[in-house]
Design a protein around this motif. Structure first.
Motif, short mmCIF file in Angstrom:
data_model
loop_
_atom_site.label_atom_id
_atom_site.label_comp_id
_atom_site.label_asym_id
_atom_site.label_seq_id
_atom_site.Cartn_x
_atom_site.Cartn_y
_atom_site.Cartn_z
N UNK A 185 0.81 -1.17 -0.02
CA UNK A 185 0.15 0.03 -0.07
C UNK A 185 0.81 1.39 0.07
N UNK A 186 1.98 1.33 0.72
CA UNK A 186 2.81 2.43 0.70
C UNK A 186 3.44 2.64 -0.73
N UNK A 187 3.89 1.38 -1.42
CA UNK A 187 4.28 1.89 -2.76
C UNK A 187 3.29 2.14 -3.63
N UNK A 188 2.23 1.78 -3.54
CA UNK A 188 1.14 2.21 -4.40
C UNK A 188 0.84 3.62 -4.32
N UNK A 189 0.60 3.99 -2.84
CA UNK A 189 0.49 5.32 -2.57
C UNK A 189 1.23 6.43 -2.90
N UNK A 190 2.59 5.96 -2.94
CA UNK A 190 3.61 7.05 -3.30
C UNK A 190 4.05 6.59 -4.83
N UNK A 191 3.42 6.01 -5.70
CA UNK A 191 3.80 5.76 -6.82
C UNK A 191 4.16 7.03 -7.63
N UNK A 192 3.18 8.18 -7.47
CA UNK A 192 3.37 9.28 -8.23
C UNK A 192 4.38 10.20 -7.58
N UNK A 193 4.94 9.97 -6.62
CA UNK A 193 5.99 10.61 -5.85
C UNK A 193 7.18 10.51 -6.56
#
Length: 265
Positions: A185-193
């Motif tokens: 979930x952390x990877x998915x949430x920050x994919x646009x960062x």
């Protein structure tokens, strides 16, 4: 070296010799005086010496036998005393283990389950280690009752071990699952960062997506309703064993006899 006993023996035998000679001389004098038979002293002395020697030998043999019997009796007393001590120690260990198992059984009955916090029902069986010592103090029926009790305790302990292992496996599985899902979930949430993203932007994403997701995981995995899986057959085995009459041994004649052997009243 103590010479006193030898000196006493020498005095004793010299006294006997002198007594034999004096008695032989007196008897020879009487025979020669009244029977008119000459030169009887030597024969009478030999005869009296033989008789006295025989009686001395018999007396000595009797004393030696008495000493041997007394020594054997003392050895038997020591053996009996040691055997009683062995019986007492063995029975005490068995009684103590029964008392411990009984206290754990009462806890399990109170909760109507085997939990991870429940102490061991039984460790290494003191009954198996010591029943060969107690076999001559208990009859076959008493032996069977005690043996059946310990078999039931071992069954309960085996069930407890399986339950504890299952709960530990579930806990490890939950931890791995939470860590894996949270990382995804952390990877998915920050994919646009990227490296140009501001800290405030990243925190907003964490507060909006990751933290609520983590809270949902906590609710699902910590909530008792979604918690541990307890196979029904564990409960069935547990209930079946606890409902057996032979699990109640305290207050029975074999238990009281064990306490008496152990000197525990």
């Amino acid at each position: 070296m103590n010479l006193t006993p030898w000196f006493k023996k020498i005095i004793k035998y010299l006294s006997i010799v002198v007594a034999v000679l004096c008695f032989s001389l007196f008897l020879s004098f009487v025979i020669e005086k009244f029977a008119d038979i000459k030169d009887t002293f030597s024969g009478i002395t030999t005869l009296v010496a033989i008789v006295v020697t025989f009686f001395i030998y018999e007396e000595q043999r009797k004393k030696e036998n008495e000493v041997k019997i007394e020594q054997k009796n003392k050895e038997n007393e020591v053996k009996i005393e040691q055997k009683n001590k062995n019986h007492m120690s063995a029975a005490k260990l068995v009684v103590m283990q029964i008392d411990h198992a009984d206290s754990v059984i009462k806890l399990a009955k109170r909760d109507n389950k085997i939990s991870i916090t429940l102490p061991k029902f039984i460790g290494e069986s003191e009954w198996d280690k010591n029943k060969h010592i107690l076999v001559d103090r208990l009859d076959s029926t008493e032996m069977e009752i005690i043996n059946t009790y310990f078999v039931a305790c071992e069954q309960l302990e085996e069930t407890r071990k399986i339950t504890v292992n299952l709960q530990a496996e579930q806990l490890n599985a939950k931890a791995r699952s939470i860590q894996h899902q949270l990382a995804e979930e952390i990877v998915r949430a920050q994919i646009d960062c990227n490296e140009y993203s501001q800290v405030d932007e990243i925190n907003d994403i964490l507060n909006k997506d990751v933290i609520p997701f983590s809270n949902r995981l906590d609710f699902l995995y910590k909530n008792q309703s979604f918690g541990e899986y307890e196979p029904q057959y564990f409960h069935n085995i547990f209930t079946q064993i606890l409902n057996q009459k032979n699990i109640e041994i305290k207050g029975t004649a074999p238990y009281s006899k064990l306490r008496n052997i152990a000197g525990m009243g």
